[in-house]
Design a protein around this motif. Structure first.
Motif, PDB file in Angstrom:
ATOM      1  N   VAL A 161      20.153 -26.215  39.242  1.00  0.00           N
ATOM      2  CA  VAL A 161      20.118 -24.757  39.136  1.00  0.00           C
ATOM      3  C   VAL A 161      20.460 -24.358  37.704  1.00  0.00           C
ATOM      4  O   VAL A 161      21.402 -24.891  37.111  1.00  0.00           O
ATOM      5  N   CYS A 162      19.692 -23.437  37.157  1.00  0.00           N
ATOM      6  CA  CYS A 162      19.964 -22.926  35.819  1.00  0.00           C
ATOM      7  C   CYS A 162      21.161 -21.979  35.890  1.00  0.00           C
ATOM      8  O   CYS A 162      21.103 -20.966  36.600  1.00  0.00           O
ATOM      9  N   PRO A 163      22.252 -22.270  35.201  1.00  0.00           N
ATOM     10  CA  PRO A 163      23.433 -21.409  35.291  1.00  0.00           C
ATOM     11  C   PRO A 163      23.218 -20.023  34.685  1.00  0.00           C
ATOM     12  O   PRO A 163      23.869 -19.064  35.086  1.00  0.00           O
ATOM     13  N   ARG A 164      22.276 -19.924  33.752  1.00  0.00           N
ATOM     14  CA  ARG A 164      22.030 -18.630  33.123  1.00  0.00           C
ATOM     15  C   ARG A 164      21.261 -17.673  34.040  1.00  0.00           C
ATOM     16  O   ARG A 164      21.531 -16.487  34.088  1.00  0.00           O
ATOM     17  N   GLY A 168      16.559 -22.192  40.682  1.00  0.00           N
ATOM     18  CA  GLY A 168      16.279 -23.608  40.738  1.00  0.00           C
ATOM     19  C   GLY A 168      15.290 -23.990  39.652  1.00  0.00           C
ATOM     20  O   GLY A 168      14.329 -23.249  39.374  1.00  0.00           O
ATOM     21  N   VAL A 169      15.520 -25.111  39.003  1.00  0.00           N
ATOM     22  CA  VAL A 169      14.607 -25.587  37.967  1.00  0.00           C
ATOM     23  C   VAL A 169      13.788 -26.741  38.526  1.00  0.00           C
ATOM     24  O   VAL A 169      14.097 -27.284  39.590  1.00  0.00           O
ATOM     25  N   HIS A 170      12.766 -27.109  37.807  1.00  0.00           N
ATOM     26  CA  HIS A 170      11.833 -28.112  38.318  1.00  0.00           C
ATOM     27  C   HIS A 170      11.536 -29.155  37.252  1.00  0.00           C
ATOM     28  O   HIS A 170      11.447 -28.837  36.060  1.00  0.00           O
ATOM     29  N   GLY A 171      11.370 -30.393  37.687  1.00  0.00           N
ATOM     30  CA  GLY A 171      10.947 -31.451  36.775  1.00  0.00           C
ATOM     31  C   GLY A 171       9.545 -31.164  36.283  1.00  0.00           C
ATOM     32  O   GLY A 171       8.642 -30.877  37.080  1.00  0.00           O
ATOM     33  N   SER A 172       9.346 -31.219  34.970  1.00  0.00           N
ATOM     34  CA  SER A 172       8.065 -30.835  34.391  1.00  0.00           C
ATOM     35  C   SER A 172       7.852 -31.564  33.071  1.00  0.00           C
ATOM     36  O   SER A 172       8.805 -31.835  32.336  1.00  0.00           O
ATOM     37  N   GLU A 173       6.601 -31.862  32.773  1.00  0.00           N
ATOM     38  CA  GLU A 173       6.269 -32.445  31.476  1.00  0.00           C
ATOM     39  C   GLU A 173       5.887 -31.331  30.510  1.00  0.00           C
ATOM     40  O   GLU A 173       4.987 -30.524  30.792  1.00  0.00           O
ATOM     41  N   ARG A 174       6.577 -31.267  29.396  1.00  0.00           N
ATOM     42  CA  ARG A 174       6.320 -30.253  28.371  1.00  0.00           C
ATOM     43  C   ARG A 174       6.210 -30.944  27.020  1.00  0.00           C
ATOM     44  O   ARG A 174       7.191 -31.485  26.529  1.00  0.00           O
ATOM     45  N   GLY A 186      10.615 -15.839  31.237  1.00  0.00           N
ATOM     46  CA  GLY A 186       9.340 -16.348  30.747  1.00  0.00           C
ATOM     47  C   GLY A 186       9.259 -17.857  30.674  1.00  0.00           C
ATOM     48  O   GLY A 186       8.229 -18.406  30.288  1.00  0.00           O
ATOM     49  N   GLY A 187      10.349 -18.540  31.030  1.00  0.00           N
ATOM     50  CA  GLY A 187      10.349 -19.997  31.058  1.00  0.00           C
ATOM     51  C   GLY A 187      11.095 -20.610  29.900  1.00  0.00           C
ATOM     52  O   GLY A 187      10.935 -20.202  28.744  1.00  0.00           O
ATOM     53  N   HIS A 188      11.961 -21.566  30.193  1.00  0.00           N
ATOM     54  CA  HIS A 188      12.692 -22.266  29.146  1.00  0.00           C
ATOM     55  C   HIS A 188      13.176 -23.606  29.688  1.00  0.00           C
ATOM     56  O   HIS A 188      13.277 -23.820  30.899  1.00  0.00           O
ATOM     57  N   MET A 189      13.498 -24.516  28.789  1.00  0.00           N
ATOM     58  CA  MET A 189      14.024 -25.818  29.168  1.00  0.00           C
ATOM     59  C   MET A 189      15.529 -25.716  29.392  1.00  0.00           C
ATOM     60  O   MET A 189      16.249 -25.223  28.520  1.00  0.00           O
ATOM     61  N   LEU A 196      21.032 -33.649  31.952  1.00  0.00           N
ATOM     62  CA  LEU A 196      21.449 -32.458  32.684  1.00  0.00           C
ATOM     63  C   LEU A 196      22.951 -32.242  32.610  1.00  0.00           C
ATOM     64  O   LEU A 196      23.429 -31.111  32.487  1.00  0.00           O
ATOM     65  N   ALA A 197      23.711 -33.328  32.690  1.00  0.00           N
ATOM     66  CA  ALA A 197      25.170 -33.218  32.663  1.00  0.00           C
ATOM     67  C   ALA A 197      25.641 -32.520  31.394  1.00  0.00           C
ATOM     68  O   ALA A 197      26.525 -31.657  31.428  1.00  0.00           O
ATOM     69  N   ARG A 198      25.030 -32.887  30.279  1.00  0.00           N
ATOM     70  CA  ARG A 198      25.423 -32.272  29.003  1.00  0.00           C
ATOM     71  C   ARG A 198      25.117 -30.778  29.005  1.00  0.00           C
ATOM     72  O   ARG A 198      25.910 -29.969  28.533  1.00  0.00           O
ATOM     73  N   ALA A 199      23.966 -30.396  29.561  1.00  0.00           N
ATOM     74  CA  ALA A 199      23.587 -28.982  29.593  1.00  0.00           C
ATOM     75  C   ALA A 199      24.514 -28.180  30.493  1.00  0.00           C
ATOM     76  O   ALA A 199      24.739 -26.980  30.261  1.00  0.00           O
ATOM     77  N   LEU A 200      25.064 -28.841  31.503  1.00  0.00           N
ATOM     78  CA  LEU A 200      25.980 -28.159  32.425  1.00  0.00           C
ATOM     79  C   LEU A 200      27.432 -28.318  32.009  1.00  0.00           C
ATOM     80  O   LEU A 200      28.344 -27.932  32.745  1.00  0.00           O
ATOM     81  N   GLY A 201      27.655 -28.914  30.834  1.00  0.00           N
ATOM     82  CA  GLY A 201      29.020 -29.075  30.333  1.00  0.00           C
ATOM     83  C   GLY A 201      29.789 -30.182  30.992  1.00  0.00           C
ATOM     84  O   GLY A 201      31.015 -30.144  31.062  1.00  0.00           O
ATOM     85  N   ARG A 202      29.050 -31.209  31.480  1.00  0.00           N
ATOM     86  CA  ARG A 202      29.709 -32.355  32.111  1.00  0.00           C
ATOM     87  C   ARG A 202      29.328 -33.612  31.363  1.00  0.00           C
ATOM     88  O   ARG A 202      28.413 -33.622  30.542  1.00  0.00           O
ATOM     89  N   ARG A 203      30.026 -34.680  31.666  1.00  0.00           N
ATOM     90  CA  ARG A 203      29.790 -35.956  30.989  1.00  0.00           C
ATOM     91  C   ARG A 203      29.025 -36.886  31.921  1.00  0.00           C
ATOM     92  O   ARG A 203      29.359 -37.018  33.091  1.00  0.00           O
ATOM     93  N   CYS A 204      28.000 -37.505  31.361  1.00  0.00           N
ATOM     94  CA  CYS A 204      27.227 -38.480  32.144  1.00  0.00           C
ATOM     95  C   CYS A 204      27.978 -39.792  32.201  1.00  0.00           C
ATOM     96  O   CYS A 204      28.329 -40.357  31.162  1.00  0.00           O
ATOM     97  N   PRO A 205      28.262 -40.309  33.415  1.00  0.00           N
ATOM     98  CA  PRO A 205      28.970 -41.580  33.526  1.00  0.00           C
ATOM     99  C   PRO A 205      28.183 -42.708  32.885  1.00  0.00           C
ATOM    100  O   PRO A 205      26.968 -42.745  32.933  1.00  0.00           O
ATOM    101  N   LYS A 206      28.904 -43.643  32.288  1.00  0.00           N
ATOM    102  CA  LYS A 206      28.263 -44.819  31.703  1.00  0.00           C
ATOM    103  C   LYS A 206      27.935 -45.822  32.796  1.00  0.00           C
ATOM    104  O   LYS A 206      28.675 -45.972  33.742  1.00  0.00           O
TER     105      LYS A 206
END
Length: 206
Positions: A161-164, A168-174, A186-189, A196-206
């Protein structure tokens, strides 16, 4: 016979007689294309190898032959290489552990799904077909869509989900990049798939 011709092309040892046999076999099944007729009507000994190779490829295309994962194992490797990228986004949905690609032998044509670490199978809407894995970008896009739609069907919760925009967002090739795409404003990445974790302010586990 299609398998023999494909393997001959793949391994560089195409037997012209196999091409002729395949053309005759297809003709008996009322396939009548230019390539098939040319092979049937010509003496294979008089056809240069490069030309016979081109005719064999055209005949396989005319027959709709697909080598699947079995005869083109690099497709499966491409799909497996894409999975860890999408998997980095799964903890934002509360899913831990390493998922695996699962070959779905009970589907026709044989395709692939995803099995989560807890055993849950994600293959809603049908499997990822082998021809979706000829290109890494297509394979990653197909995986993102399969996982997202399967989780929606399984949990009835939209993700990601886009917090802004709270959409719901969708997987897409751009532009040759696989992203989570939001339709808001109008659409944005929201983020590249795998980040995704970084965009949501979380850390991706190693």
């Amino acid at each position: 016979m299609t398998r023999r011709v494909y393997l001959g092309l793949r391994e560089g040892n195409l037997d012209p007689q196999d091409v002729v046999a395949l053309a005759c076999e297809l003709l008996n099944w009322f396939h009548c294309t230019d390539a098939i007729m040319e092979v049937v009507e010509r003496n294979p000994a008089e056809v240069p190898q490069a030309e016979m190779t081109a005719l064999a490829r055209r005949i396989l295309d005319d027959a709709g032959f697909d080598p699947g994962f079995d005869l083109a194992p690099e497709r499966l490797e491409t799909l497996r290489a894409a999975l860890p990228i999408v998997a980095c986004d799964l903890p934002t949905r509360g899913i831990e552990g390493e998922p695996e690609i699962e070959i779905l032998e009970d589907w026709f044509p044989v395709g692939a799904g995803v099995r989560l670490a807890d055993g849950e199978r994600l293959n809603w809407g049908g499997p990822i077909l082998p021809n979706m894995c000829d290109d890494p970008t297509m394979a990653l896009t197909s995986l993102a869509i399969l996982i997202q739609e399967s989780l929606l069907e399984w949990t009835w919760q939209v993700w990601p989900v886009c917090p802004r925009h709270d959409l719901g967002v969708h997987g897409s090739e751009r532009e040759r990049e696989v992203v989570w795409w939001c339709a808001g404003d109008g659409g944005h990445m929201l983020a590249p798939v795998g980040e995704l974790a970084r965009a949501l302010g979380r850390r991706c586990p190693k």
